[in-house]
Design an enzyme around this catalytic site. Structure first.
Site, PDB file in Angstrom:
ATOM      1  N   ARG A  59       0.666  -1.274   0.036  1.00  0.00           N
ATOM      2  CA  ARG A  59       0.064   0.043   0.118  1.00  0.00           C
ATOM      3  C   ARG A  59       0.752   1.352   0.143  1.00  0.00           C
ATOM      4  O   ARG A  59       0.837   2.003  -0.876  1.00  0.00           O
ATOM      5  CB  ARG A  59      -0.889   0.230   1.096  1.00  0.00           C
ATOM      6  CG  ARG A  59      -2.285  -0.613   0.960  1.00  0.00           C
ATOM      7  CD  ARG A  59      -2.538  -1.269   2.284  1.00  0.00           C
ATOM      8  NE  ARG A  59      -1.654  -2.292   2.723  1.00  0.00           N
ATOM      9  CZ  ARG A  59      -1.762  -3.695   2.309  1.00  0.00           C
ATOM     10  NH1 ARG A  59      -2.674  -4.089   1.690  1.00  0.00           N
ATOM     11  NH2 ARG A  59      -1.034  -4.522   2.599  1.00  0.00           N
ATOM     12  N   THR A  60       1.808   1.484   0.733  1.00  0.00           N
ATOM     13  CA  THR A  60       2.731   2.584   1.074  1.00  0.00           C
ATOM     14  C   THR A  60       3.321   2.943  -0.209  1.00  0.00           C
ATOM     15  O   THR A  60       3.286   3.979  -0.636  1.00  0.00           O
ATOM     16  CB  THR A  60       3.519   2.526   2.240  1.00  0.00           C
ATOM     17  OG1 THR A  60       2.795   2.293   3.379  1.00  0.00           O
ATOM     18  CG2 THR A  60       4.274   3.734   2.537  1.00  0.00           C
ATOM     19  N   LYS A  88      26.388  -4.399  -2.911  1.00  0.00           N
ATOM     20  CA  LYS A  88      27.877  -4.512  -2.962  1.00  0.00           C
ATOM     21  C   LYS A  88      28.479  -3.692  -1.797  1.00  0.00           C
ATOM     22  O   LYS A  88      29.728  -3.587  -1.820  1.00  0.00           O
ATOM     23  CB  LYS A  88      28.405  -3.692  -4.196  1.00  0.00           C
ATOM     24  CG  LYS A  88      27.713  -3.987  -5.551  1.00  0.00           C
ATOM     25  CD  LYS A  88      28.198  -3.370  -6.647  1.00  0.00           C
ATOM     26  CE  LYS A  88      27.392  -3.491  -7.977  1.00  0.00           C
ATOM     27  NZ  LYS A  88      27.858  -2.606  -8.950  1.00  0.00           N
ATOM     28  N   ARG A 109      11.531   3.766   3.197  1.00  0.00           N
ATOM     29  CA  ARG A 109      11.230   2.952   4.004  1.00  0.00           C
ATOM     30  C   ARG A 109      12.388   1.938   4.417  1.00  0.00           C
ATOM     31  O   ARG A 109      13.138   1.416   3.440  1.00  0.00           O
ATOM     32  CB  ARG A 109       9.878   1.884   3.738  1.00  0.00           C
ATOM     33  CG  ARG A 109       9.792   0.949   4.341  1.00  0.00           C
ATOM     34  CD  ARG A 109       8.486  -0.078   4.357  1.00  0.00           C
ATOM     35  NE  ARG A 109       7.292   0.645   4.774  1.00  0.00           N
ATOM     36  CZ  ARG A 109       6.024   0.118   4.675  1.00  0.00           C
ATOM     37  NH1 ARG A 109       5.913  -1.099   4.136  1.00  0.00           N
ATOM     38  NH2 ARG A 109       5.114   0.754   4.851  1.00  0.00           N
ATOM     39  N   HIS A 137       5.533   6.041  11.643  1.00  0.00           N
ATOM     40  CA  HIS A 137       5.045   6.000  10.088  1.00  0.00           C
ATOM     41  C   HIS A 137       4.029   7.105   9.941  1.00  0.00           C
ATOM     42  O   HIS A 137       2.835   7.077   9.756  1.00  0.00           O
ATOM     43  CB  HIS A 137       4.318   4.478   9.946  1.00  0.00           C
ATOM     44  CG  HIS A 137       3.942   4.064   8.658  1.00  0.00           C
ATOM     45  ND1 HIS A 137       4.107   5.116   7.484  1.00  0.00           N
ATOM     46  CD2 HIS A 137       3.656   2.856   8.222  1.00  0.00           C
ATOM     47  CE1 HIS A 137       3.815   4.144   6.591  1.00  0.00           C
ATOM     48  NE2 HIS A 137       3.462   2.938   6.732  1.00  0.00           N
TER      49      HIS A 137
HETATM   50  C1  NCD Z   1       2.368  -1.116   8.212  1.00  0.00           C
HETATM   51  C2  NCD Z   1       3.607  -0.965   7.997  1.00  0.00           C
HETATM   52  O1  NCD Z   1       4.306  -1.198   7.059  1.00  0.00           O
HETATM   53  O2  NCD Z   1       4.240  -0.530   9.293  1.00  0.00           O
HETATM   54  N1  NCD Z   1       1.795  -1.249   6.881  1.00  0.00           N
HETATM   55  C3  NCD Z   1       1.390  -0.091   6.118  1.00  0.00           C
HETATM   56  O3  NCD Z   1       2.367   0.607   5.753  1.00  0.00           O
HETATM   57  N2  NCD Z   1       0.253  -0.291   5.687  1.00  0.00           N
HETATM   58  C4  NCD Z   1       1.719  -2.434   8.892  1.00  0.00           C
HETATM   59  C5  NCD Z   1       2.192  -3.790   8.780  1.00  0.00           C
HETATM   60  O4  NCD Z   1       3.311  -4.114   8.112  1.00  0.00           O
HETATM   61  O5  NCD Z   1       1.750  -4.544   9.774  1.00  0.00           O
END
Ligand code: NCD
Length: 312
Positions: A59-60, A88, A109, A137
């Site tokens: 999703r993100t 590397k 991320r 987040h």
């Molecule tokens: C979450 C995350 O990556 O922190 N997912 C997200 O970004 N929608 C939750 C998760 O991974 O459980």
């Protein structure tokens, strides 16, 4: 209202005031027809976004990329660091320097807490934290707030139950802070070993919110307005046995929901594994797929504010 978002890094939800958050949520509402493709706009056509995902994401990553595309911008990046020079032995700082040279904004991320803050030190262009380990987040938090506001018409004075892995879940760390800032009533439900960290509880208290903590979901659900479910964060456990002890502790199903308020909404940042039975999807309580869509208008609003410094 004067908006002052241009070139800002978005590393933590704590970087925002209540006024900032309210402005973003209001702006995101106007983005909905653009997010759905019903209206078109290309205000970001001169910009390139670097999408750097050192951890899995559905999703993100896709919603950031969709948001950038919907605004006429372009995207470069990777979803698998093993296909980059990280393999590397390149340092994070050097990878960030490159994305800084090749693009106008970086979404990152990373499994390590603090990685986005570090990236912000090495990049001239704005950094958006798309999740740093068990840390923060912030953009998920904004879309969660947007979902609550849209469904409940206000954030304050709702009783919100955060359920599951409150120790390692970054979404609930950001959300507990923001909900306290808005004055919601909070209950934390988790296994003993996965309780909300003390620092987060102390942040809530600074806003005058006294969260209840319990292991008992049956009781907590009775007067909840929002149930925010999380996945047990398997990948963060130092010890597999510890994970096996807690997995499956909670399951939200139709039987449990018999005790809930009629207008309870159930949210989840997703992915879900076993913590919400798919039978719940067909009930009017299930909001998690709509919540996931809300990632698009929120991220469109943020990208245009940070890159252009203005609304449409
Ligand atoms: C979450 C995350 O990556 O922190 N997912 C997200 O970004 N929608 C939750 C998760 O991974 O459980």
């Amino acid at each position: 209202m004067k908006m002052n978002f241009k070139n800002r890094d978005i590393v933590s939800i704590k970087d925002f005031s209540k006024t900032d958050i309210t402005a973003i949520l209001n702006y995101a509402k106007h983005m909905i027809p653009y997010a759905k493709g019903e209206k078109q706009i290309d205000i970001l056509k001169k910009y390139i976004l670097s999408s750097l995902f050192f951890e899995p994401s559905t999703r993100t990553r896709l919603s950031f990329e969709s948001a950038m595309n919907r605004l006429g911008g372009r995207v470069i990046g990777f979803a698998d660091p093993s296909a980059t020079s990280q393999k590397k032995g390149e340092s994070l700082a050097d990878t960030i320097r490159m994305a800084d040279a090749y693009s106008d904004i970086i979404v990152i991320r990373h499994p390590q807490e603090g990685a986005a803050r570090l990236a912000a030190e090495f990049a001239e262009v704005p950094i958006i934290n798309a999740g740093d380990g068990a840390g923060q987040h912030p953009t998920q938090c904004l879309l969660d707030l947007f979902t609550i506001l849209t469904e409940k018409k206000r954030i304050e004075k709702n009783h919100i139950v955060l359920l599951g892995d409150l120790k390692y879940g970054r979404t609930v760390h950001s959300l507990a802070y923001a909900l306290s800032l808005f004055g919601a009533e909070l209950t934390f439900v988790s296994p003993e070993s996965l309780k909300m960290p003390k620092e987060v509880i102390n942040e809530c208290k600074e806003f005058g919110v006294e969260p209840n903590s319990t292991v008992n979901l049956d009781k907590a659900i009775i007067d909840a307005d929002v149930l925010y479910v999380t996945r047990i964060q398997k990948e963060r456990f130092p010890d597999a046995e510890e994970y096996n002890r807690v997995v499956g502790t909670y399951k939200v199903d139709n039987e449990l929901l018999k005790q809930a308020k009629k207008d309870l909404i159930i949210m989840h940042p997703l992915p879900r594994v076993t913590e919400i039975d798919p039978e719940v999807d067909a009930t009017h309580h299930a909001l998690y797929f709509k919540q996931a869509f809300n990632g698009i208008p929120i991220r469109m609003a943020l990208l245009s504010l940070v890159l252009e410094g203005r609304k449409l």
